[in-house]
Design an enzyme around this catalytic site. Structure first.
Site, PDB file in Angstrom:
ATOM      1  N   CYS A 116       3.685 -17.643  11.757  1.00  0.00           N
ATOM      2  CA  CYS A 116       2.249 -17.622  11.475  1.00  0.00           C
ATOM      3  C   CYS A 116       1.947 -16.884  10.181  1.00  0.00           C
ATOM      4  O   CYS A 116       1.120 -17.140   9.244  1.00  0.00           O
ATOM      5  CB  CYS A 116       1.341 -16.990  12.535  1.00  0.00           C
ATOM      6  SG  CYS A 116       1.238 -17.860  13.893  1.00  0.00           S
ATOM      7  N   HIS A 256      -5.454 -14.610   9.808  1.00  0.00           N
ATOM      8  CA  HIS A 256      -4.924 -15.776  10.650  1.00  0.00           C
ATOM      9  C   HIS A 256      -5.806 -15.898  11.552  1.00  0.00           C
ATOM     10  O   HIS A 256      -6.273 -15.226  12.349  1.00  0.00           O
ATOM     11  CB  HIS A 256      -3.753 -15.293  11.100  1.00  0.00           C
ATOM     12  CG  HIS A 256      -2.810 -16.119  12.006  1.00  0.00           C
ATOM     13  ND1 HIS A 256      -2.441 -17.501  11.740  1.00  0.00           N
ATOM     14  CD2 HIS A 256      -2.241 -15.832  13.183  1.00  0.00           C
ATOM     15  CE1 HIS A 256      -1.961 -18.031  12.289  1.00  0.00           C
ATOM     16  NE2 HIS A 256      -1.782 -17.023  13.730  1.00  0.00           N
ATOM     17  N   ASN A 286      -5.167 -22.714  16.525  1.00  0.00           N
ATOM     18  CA  ASN A 286      -4.089 -21.826  15.709  1.00  0.00           C
ATOM     19  C   ASN A 286      -3.013 -22.945  15.122  1.00  0.00           C
ATOM     20  O   ASN A 286      -2.325 -23.321  15.748  1.00  0.00           O
ATOM     21  CB  ASN A 286      -3.439 -21.036  16.737  1.00  0.00           C
ATOM     22  CG  ASN A 286      -2.353 -19.975  15.952  1.00  0.00           C
ATOM     23  OD1 ASN A 286      -1.858 -20.383  14.892  1.00  0.00           O
ATOM     24  ND2 ASN A 286      -1.619 -19.132  16.818  1.00  0.00           N
TER      25      ASN A 286
HETATM   26  O1  UT7 Z   1      -0.457 -16.892  16.182  1.00  0.00           O
HETATM   27  C1  UT7 Z   1       0.462 -16.028  16.580  1.00  0.00           C
HETATM   28  C2  UT7 Z   1      -0.476 -15.034  17.205  1.00  0.00           C
HETATM   29  N1  UT7 Z   1      -0.723 -15.368  18.501  1.00  0.00           N
HETATM   30  C3  UT7 Z   1      -1.661 -14.734  19.037  1.00  0.00           C
HETATM   31  O2  UT7 Z   1      -2.317 -13.626  18.377  1.00  0.00           O
HETATM   32  C4  UT7 Z   1      -2.500 -14.806  20.430  1.00  0.00           C
HETATM   33  C5  UT7 Z   1      -2.818 -13.693  21.111  1.00  0.00           C
HETATM   34  N2  UT7 Z   1      -3.372 -13.870  22.543  1.00  0.00           N
HETATM   35  C6  UT7 Z   1      -4.301 -14.243  22.887  1.00  0.00           C
HETATM   36  O3  UT7 Z   1      -5.311 -14.878  21.991  1.00  0.00           O
HETATM   37  C7  UT7 Z   1      -4.987 -14.376  24.007  1.00  0.00           C
HETATM   38  O4  UT7 Z   1      -4.140 -12.995  24.866  1.00  0.00           O
HETATM   39  C8  UT7 Z   1      -5.163 -15.340  24.969  1.00  0.00           C
HETATM   40  C9  UT7 Z   1      -6.301 -16.522  24.376  1.00  0.00           C
HETATM   41  C10 UT7 Z   1      -3.676 -16.236  24.894  1.00  0.00           C
HETATM   42  C11 UT7 Z   1      -5.351 -15.191  26.732  1.00  0.00           C
HETATM   43  O5  UT7 Z   1      -6.468 -14.430  26.687  1.00  0.00           O
HETATM   44  P1  UT7 Z   1      -6.568 -13.245  27.672  1.00  0.00           P
HETATM   45  O6  UT7 Z   1      -7.990 -12.537  27.436  1.00  0.00           O
HETATM   46  O7  UT7 Z   1      -5.455 -12.423  26.880  1.00  0.00           O
HETATM   47  O8  UT7 Z   1      -6.291 -13.656  28.815  1.00  0.00           O
HETATM   48  P2  UT7 Z   1      -4.998 -13.304  29.982  1.00  0.00           P
HETATM   49  O9  UT7 Z   1      -4.031 -14.245  29.335  1.00  0.00           O
HETATM   50  O10 UT7 Z   1      -5.225 -11.904  30.183  1.00  0.00           O
HETATM   51  O11 UT7 Z   1      -5.667 -14.312  31.298  1.00  0.00           O
HETATM   52  C12 UT7 Z   1      -6.859 -13.908  31.768  1.00  0.00           C
HETATM   53  C13 UT7 Z   1      -7.004 -14.980  32.868  1.00  0.00           C
HETATM   54  C14 UT7 Z   1      -5.892 -15.194  33.700  1.00  0.00           C
HETATM   55  O12 UT7 Z   1      -6.525 -15.298  35.183  1.00  0.00           O
HETATM   56  P3  UT7 Z   1      -6.309 -14.206  36.246  1.00  0.00           P
HETATM   57  O13 UT7 Z   1      -4.741 -13.803  36.245  1.00  0.00           O
HETATM   58  O14 UT7 Z   1      -7.316 -13.007  35.853  1.00  0.00           O
HETATM   59  O15 UT7 Z   1      -6.829 -14.774  37.419  1.00  0.00           O
HETATM   60  C15 UT7 Z   1      -5.248 -16.559  33.312  1.00  0.00           C
HETATM   61  O16 UT7 Z   1      -4.698 -16.998  34.099  1.00  0.00           O
HETATM   62  O17 UT7 Z   1      -7.442 -16.087  32.411  1.00  0.00           O
HETATM   63  C16 UT7 Z   1      -6.584 -16.985  32.752  1.00  0.00           C
HETATM   64  N3  UT7 Z   1      -6.313 -18.098  31.737  1.00  0.00           N
HETATM   65  C17 UT7 Z   1      -7.232 -19.128  31.835  1.00  0.00           C
HETATM   66  N4  UT7 Z   1      -8.129 -19.621  32.468  1.00  0.00           N
HETATM   67  C18 UT7 Z   1      -8.686 -20.889  31.976  1.00  0.00           C
HETATM   68  C19 UT7 Z   1      -5.518 -18.039  30.914  1.00  0.00           C
HETATM   69  N5  UT7 Z   1      -5.374 -19.305  30.116  1.00  0.00           N
HETATM   70  C20 UT7 Z   1      -6.635 -20.009  30.790  1.00  0.00           C
HETATM   71  C21 UT7 Z   1      -7.358 -21.243  30.256  1.00  0.00           C
HETATM   72  N6  UT7 Z   1      -8.098 -21.447  31.154  1.00  0.00           N
HETATM   73  N7  UT7 Z   1      -6.927 -21.765  29.416  1.00  0.00           N
END
Ligand code: UT7
Length: 329
Positions: A116, A256, A286
């Site tokens: 990125c 970004h 992204n």
């Molecule tokens: O370009 C390079 C850089 N990339 C980034 O900077 C991305 C960085 N990371 C992020 O943007 C975020 O961490 C994500 C958007 C990927 C995830 O958000 P989060 O708030 O960190 O969520 P999480 O991974 O902690 O997941 C929270 C919950 C989980 O459920 P449980 O375990 O709490 O029951 C996931 O399974 O949300 C669930 N979850 C979803 N639910 C519905 C994860 N993806 C989804 C989804 N729809 N698409």
């Protein structure tokens, strides 16, 4: 003594595939909701390249627009750089494929891989080549077809990415110095948090590697998030320092576009009001190396920037890599 050669940003362009995939569309293919995607990421829709549309096709369209904006012809380009992690193939480079599409046969062309942060790495390379007098007109492209490497069964990643391309023409100038500073960084010890492990010499394609989904993007989102905020704020601060500027001098801060919450957290750390932060993640998702340049191009097109304005671009991505640049439009 001769006057130092500076860089003039002559023009920018961008291109997005026609097909759009909304969050509602995603609800039908994976266990997710529009509400979750919108509140956790800020993304509403993303563009999807067609089966027969490769990264070089997106790069080509963006390049044509940038050449037009710069009012120069492809024949005047003497270096082509393409930042991408989704090249048409391992080799030849996407830059070489693009060169042919532009009807050129001798301008040097190569890809650069910094995920990125690729476009900001590219600005640094273009600046060095121009200032040292090696090349005069450089076509720098950030182009990605990430949705071709997306595991559509993995809700943790498939909702995040999109396709698109942006291009910039940078040219030697005795009067202008439009690239005030570029700061770059990387830390390879984080490689496993964000990667596409298959397809290279460490893990060539086999039936097993395909079954194990090693040819798709993998990300440990939570861990990436934390480092992204820290490193983007660090890079943005360093680039300002190098340019001898303050955040108040910057007309538009273009981070970004990976996650709206990351953008807001970086803005808070930088003490910059959201009204001076450019956001288009809702429409694009992204798009890795294409994010900062497509956002910059949109900001110019919709009149958010005028000639002479200072802009700061900042990015973070796989590697990890990070970087920021203070530029004048
Ligand atoms: O370009 C390079 C850089 N990339 C980034 O900077 C991305 C960085 N990371 C992020 O943007 C975020 O961490 C994500 C958007 C990927 C995830 O958000 P989060 O708030 O960190 O969520 P999480 O991974 O902690 O997941 C929270 C919950 C989980 O459920 P449980 O375990 O709490 O029951 C996931 O399974 O949300 C669930 N979850 C979803 N639910 C519905 C994860 N993806 C989804 C989804 N729809 N698409």
């Amino acid at each position: 003594m001769n006057k130092k050669t500076g860089v003039k940003i002559l023009g920018t362009g961008s291109y997005f595939p026609k097909k759009v995939l909304t969050n509602e569309d995603l609800e039908k293919i994976v266990n997710t909701t529009n509400e979750w995607i919108t509140t956790r990421t800020g993304i509403k829709e993303r563009h999807i390249a067609e089966k027969d549309e490769a990264t070089s096709d997106l790069a080509y369209q963006a390049s044509l627009e940038a050449l037009k904006a710069a009012n120069i012809t492809a024949e005047q380009i003497d270096l082509i750089l393409v930042a991408t992690v989704t090249p048409d193939m391992s080799f030849p480079s996407t830059a070489c494929v693009l060169q042919t599409k532009l009807g050129l046969t001798s301008a040097p062309a190569f890809d650069l891989s910094a995920a990125c942060s690729g476009f900001i790495y590219g600005i640094s390379i273009a600046k060095a080549f121009i200032e040292s007098g090696v090349y005069k007109n450089i076509l720098l492209v950030g182009a990605e077809a990430l949705t071709k490497f997306t595991d559509w069964t993995d809700r943790n990643t498939c909702v995040l990415f999109g396709d698109g391309a942006g291009a910039m023409i940078l040219s030697a100038s005795e009067e202008n110095d439009d690239v005030l500073s570029v700061f770059l960084g990387a830390d390879g010890s984080y490689a496993d948090l964000l990667s596409m492990p298959g397809g290279g010499s460490a893990c060539p394609a086999t039936a097993e590697s395909v079954n194990e989904k090693k040819h798709f993007i993998r990300m440990k989102g939570k861990e990436v998030f934390k480092v992204a905020v820290l490193k983007m704020a660090l890079a943005a601060g360093k680039a300002l320092e190098m340019a001898n500027k303050k955040i108040e001098d910057i007309k538009l801060f273009i981070p970004h576009q990976a996650n709206m919450r990351i953008i807001e957290a970086v803005a808070e750390k930088m003490d910059v009001l959201m009204e001076r932060v450019f956001v288009n993640i809702h429409k694009t998702g992204n798009i890795s190396a294409a994010t900062t340049i497509t956002a910059l191009d949109e900001a110019i097109k919709i009149g958010k920037l005028k000639a002479g304005d200072l802009v700061e671009l900042v990015a973070f991505g796989g590697g990890f890599t990070w970087g920021a640049a203070v530029i004048r439009i």
